[in-house]
Design a protein around this motif. Structure first.
Motif, short mmCIF file in Angstrom:
data_model
loop_
_atom_site.label_atom_id
_atom_site.label_comp_id
_atom_site.label_asym_id
_atom_site.label_seq_id
_atom_site.Cartn_x
_atom_site.Cartn_y
_atom_site.Cartn_z
N PRO A 1 -73.61 -22.62 -21.16
CA PRO A 1 -72.46 -23.35 -21.70
C PRO A 1 -71.61 -23.90 -20.55
CG PRO A 1 -72.67 -21.19 -22.74
CD PRO A 1 -73.65 -21.22 -21.61
N ARG A 2 -70.98 -25.02 -20.78
CA ARG A 2 -70.17 -25.69 -19.75
C ARG A 2 -69.13 -24.75 -19.15
NH1 ARG A 2 -70.94 -29.70 -16.99
NH2 ARG A 2 -71.67 -30.86 -18.78
N ASN A 3 -68.49 -23.94 -20.01
CA ASN A 3 -67.36 -23.13 -19.53
C ASN A 3 -67.78 -21.72 -19.11
OD1 ASN A 3 -68.06 -22.51 -22.09
ND2 ASN A 3 -66.01 -22.56 -22.96
N SER A 4 -68.98 -21.61 -18.53
CA SER A 4 -69.38 -20.30 -18.05
C SER A 4 -70.20 -20.44 -16.78
CB SER A 4 -70.23 -19.58 -19.08
OG SER A 4 -71.57 -19.96 -18.95
N ASN A 5 -69.91 -19.58 -15.84
CA ASN A 5 -70.74 -19.40 -14.65
C ASN A 5 -70.19 -18.16 -13.96
OD1 ASN A 5 -68.52 -20.21 -12.95
ND2 ASN A 5 -69.04 -22.33 -13.40
N ARG B 1 -81.31 -15.53 -22.86
CA ARG B 1 -80.16 -14.82 -23.38
C ARG B 1 -79.38 -15.70 -24.36
NH1 ARG B 1 -80.87 -10.11 -23.14
NH2 ARG B 1 -78.64 -9.74 -23.27
N PRO B 2 -78.47 -15.11 -25.14
CA PRO B 2 -77.73 -15.93 -26.11
C PRO B 2 -77.06 -17.15 -25.48
CG PRO B 2 -77.29 -13.60 -26.47
CD PRO B 2 -78.14 -13.67 -25.24
N PHE B 3 -76.57 -17.00 -24.26
CA PHE B 3 -75.86 -18.11 -23.62
C PHE B 3 -76.55 -18.57 -22.34
CE2 PHE B 3 -72.58 -15.75 -26.01
CZ PHE B 3 -72.21 -16.76 -26.89
N LYS B 4 -77.85 -18.36 -22.27
CA LYS B 4 -78.59 -18.82 -21.08
C LYS B 4 -80.03 -19.11 -21.47
CE LYS B 4 -79.95 -15.89 -17.49
NZ LYS B 4 -81.38 -16.11 -17.22
N VAL B 5 -80.46 -20.34 -21.19
CA VAL B 5 -81.87 -20.71 -21.39
C VAL B 5 -82.43 -20.96 -19.99
CG1 VAL B 5 -83.47 -22.31 -22.49
CG2 VAL B 5 -81.29 -21.75 -23.61
N SER B 6 -83.51 -20.24 -19.63
CA SER B 6 -83.96 -20.27 -18.24
C SER B 6 -85.40 -20.75 -18.10
CB SER B 6 -83.83 -18.87 -17.63
OG SER B 6 -82.48 -18.51 -17.56
N TYR B 7 -85.60 -21.56 -17.04
CA TYR B 7 -86.91 -22.13 -16.76
C TYR B 7 -87.26 -21.94 -15.30
CZ TYR B 7 -85.76 -24.75 -21.03
OH TYR B 7 -85.41 -25.10 -22.30
N PHE B 8 -88.55 -22.12 -15.01
CA PHE B 8 -88.99 -22.30 -13.63
C PHE B 8 -89.28 -23.79 -13.43
CE2 PHE B 8 -90.69 -17.88 -14.38
CZ PHE B 8 -89.81 -17.25 -13.54
N VAL B 9 -88.80 -24.33 -12.32
CA VAL B 9 -89.07 -25.73 -11.96
C VAL B 9 -89.32 -25.79 -10.47
CG1 VAL B 9 -88.25 -28.11 -12.12
CG2 VAL B 9 -87.27 -26.37 -13.61
N THR B 10 -90.35 -26.51 -10.07
CA THR B 10 -90.60 -26.65 -8.63
C THR B 10 -89.53 -27.56 -8.03
OG1 THR B 10 -91.97 -28.62 -8.89
CG2 THR B 10 -93.09 -26.47 -8.98
N GLU B 11 -89.34 -27.42 -6.72
CA GLU B 11 -88.33 -28.22 -6.06
C GLU B 11 -88.64 -29.71 -6.20
OE1 GLU B 11 -87.94 -27.43 -1.91
OE2 GLU B 11 -85.87 -28.13 -1.85
N ARG B 12 -89.93 -30.02 -6.17
CA ARG B 12 -90.34 -31.41 -6.23
C ARG B 12 -90.00 -32.04 -7.57
NH1 ARG B 12 -96.19 -33.26 -4.15
NH2 ARG B 12 -96.74 -32.71 -6.27
N ALA B 13 -90.23 -31.28 -8.64
CA ALA B 13 -89.96 -31.83 -9.97
C ALA B 13 -88.46 -31.82 -10.28
CB ALA B 13 -90.72 -31.02 -11.01
N SER C 1 -67.67 -13.68 -24.64
CA SER C 1 -68.74 -14.30 -25.44
C SER C 1 -68.19 -15.34 -26.40
CB SER C 1 -69.51 -13.23 -26.23
OG SER C 1 -70.04 -12.27 -25.36
N ALA C 2 -67.05 -15.03 -27.01
CA ALA C 2 -66.46 -15.97 -27.98
C ALA C 2 -66.07 -17.27 -27.29
CB ALA C 2 -65.25 -15.33 -28.65
N GLN C 3 -65.58 -17.17 -26.06
CA GLN C 3 -65.19 -18.38 -25.31
C GLN C 3 -66.40 -19.27 -25.04
OE1 GLN C 3 -62.90 -17.77 -21.72
NE2 GLN C 3 -61.54 -16.33 -22.72
N LEU C 4 -67.54 -18.62 -24.80
CA LEU C 4 -68.73 -19.39 -24.42
C LEU C 4 -69.39 -20.10 -25.59
CD1 LEU C 4 -70.50 -17.15 -21.79
CD2 LEU C 4 -68.47 -18.55 -21.62
N SER C 5 -69.13 -19.60 -26.79
CA SER C 5 -69.85 -20.16 -27.94
C SER C 5 -69.32 -21.54 -28.34
CB SER C 5 -69.81 -19.19 -29.11
OG SER C 5 -68.47 -18.88 -29.40
N VAL C 6 -68.14 -21.92 -27.82
CA VAL C 6 -67.56 -23.22 -28.17
C VAL C 6 -68.42 -24.35 -27.56
CG1 VAL C 6 -65.52 -24.69 -28.00
CG2 VAL C 6 -65.26 -22.20 -28.18
N GLY C 7 -68.95 -25.22 -28.42
CA GLY C 7 -69.72 -26.38 -27.94
C GLY C 7 -71.15 -26.06 -27.53
#
Ligand SMILES: [Mg+2]
Length: 253
Positions: free
Chosen positions: A166-170, A121-133, A90-96
């Protein structure tokens, strides 16, 4: 036989064919007992939705759970305890990372719809988006985030889920973190998936990869552009495809 690190996505990869799942569970459980093989689930689900799945499906208890698209790593989680994800990760992900700026930026786009609160979640913001959009909106959102100084990445999966992390997480970086901790080489690691948020599993380091037969178009396209003899496209779907791949790579005899 030697121990290995088994990593799998859950929805439409491990889960989806109950009969094959039962057989796979039996073989993996025996392998873990005899050789110390480690089992890890890497899912887009939050811990709450993971627990929901546990009430519906027979799953082995994993040695670690990578949840929320790689942004949280759990080792133990019981229904009645307060579960804290690995604090070092978690600490690694909070950078930037700045969650509030991501949420405020996302609110500028009418075509992206926030997912339920349990999936934010603290390190994830999630949406629904259609393929077209998606094709038009995601690049605009990405460049606006960059302008506002947030070091983020977007992951689009299953033609509907858009996760900003965050860039450094997946999922793949989370597996690498576990591999280093446990001292397991990429060549003794096998990762399994079916959709876009699994691409990082296959592309970080060079683990053996199993793409199940029912994989989504975005993952198939990626595989076509990135073929390798350590990546295997199974014919069978879900757990049946995983079994096929484990035999293919010689992890199971
Ligand atoms: Mg999946």
């Amino acid at each position: 036989m030697m121990k290995f690190l088994f990593v799998t996505d859950l929805d439409n990869t491990l889960v989806g064919d109950d009969e094959a799942l039962e057989k796979l569970n039996q073989l993996l459980s025996q392998h873990r007992q005899e050789h110390g093989t480690k089992i890890v689930y890497a899912t887009g689900r939050s811990l709450a939705l993971y627990r929901e799945l546990l009430t519906e499906k027979q799953l082995l208890e994993p040695d670690a759970l990578i949840a929320a698209v790689g942004t949280e790593i759990y080792y133990k989680y019981s229904a009645d305890s307060q579960d804290e994800p690995d604090p070092i990760w978690s600490a690694q992900l909070s950078v930037g990372w700045n969650r509030d700026v991501v949420v405020a930026t996302g609110a500028n786009f009418a075509d992206i719809v926030p997912q339920p609160a349990s999936e934010q979640r603290p390190f994830k913001v999630s949406y629904f988006v259609t393929e077209r959009a998606a094709e038009e909106v995601i690049p605009r959102l990405e460049s606006l985030l960059k302008e506002r100084g947030v070091d983020a990445q977007s992951i689009y999966s299953g033609n509907k889920d858009l996760d900003i992390l965050p860039r450094n997480s997946n999922k793949g970086l989370a597996v690498q973190f576990l591999r280093e901790q446990w001292g397991i080489e990429a060549t003794r690691t096998v990762v399994c998936g079916d959709s876009g948020n699994d691409i990082a599993l296959f592309s970080i380091g060079e683990p053996r990869g199993i793409i199940v037969g029912n994989a989504q178009p975005e993952l198939r396209r990626w595989l076509k552009a990135n073929p390798a003899d350590y990546r295997y496209l199974a014919k069978a779907a879900c757990a049946g495809g995983i079994l096929e791949g484990l035999y293919h790579f010689g992890f199971l005899l």
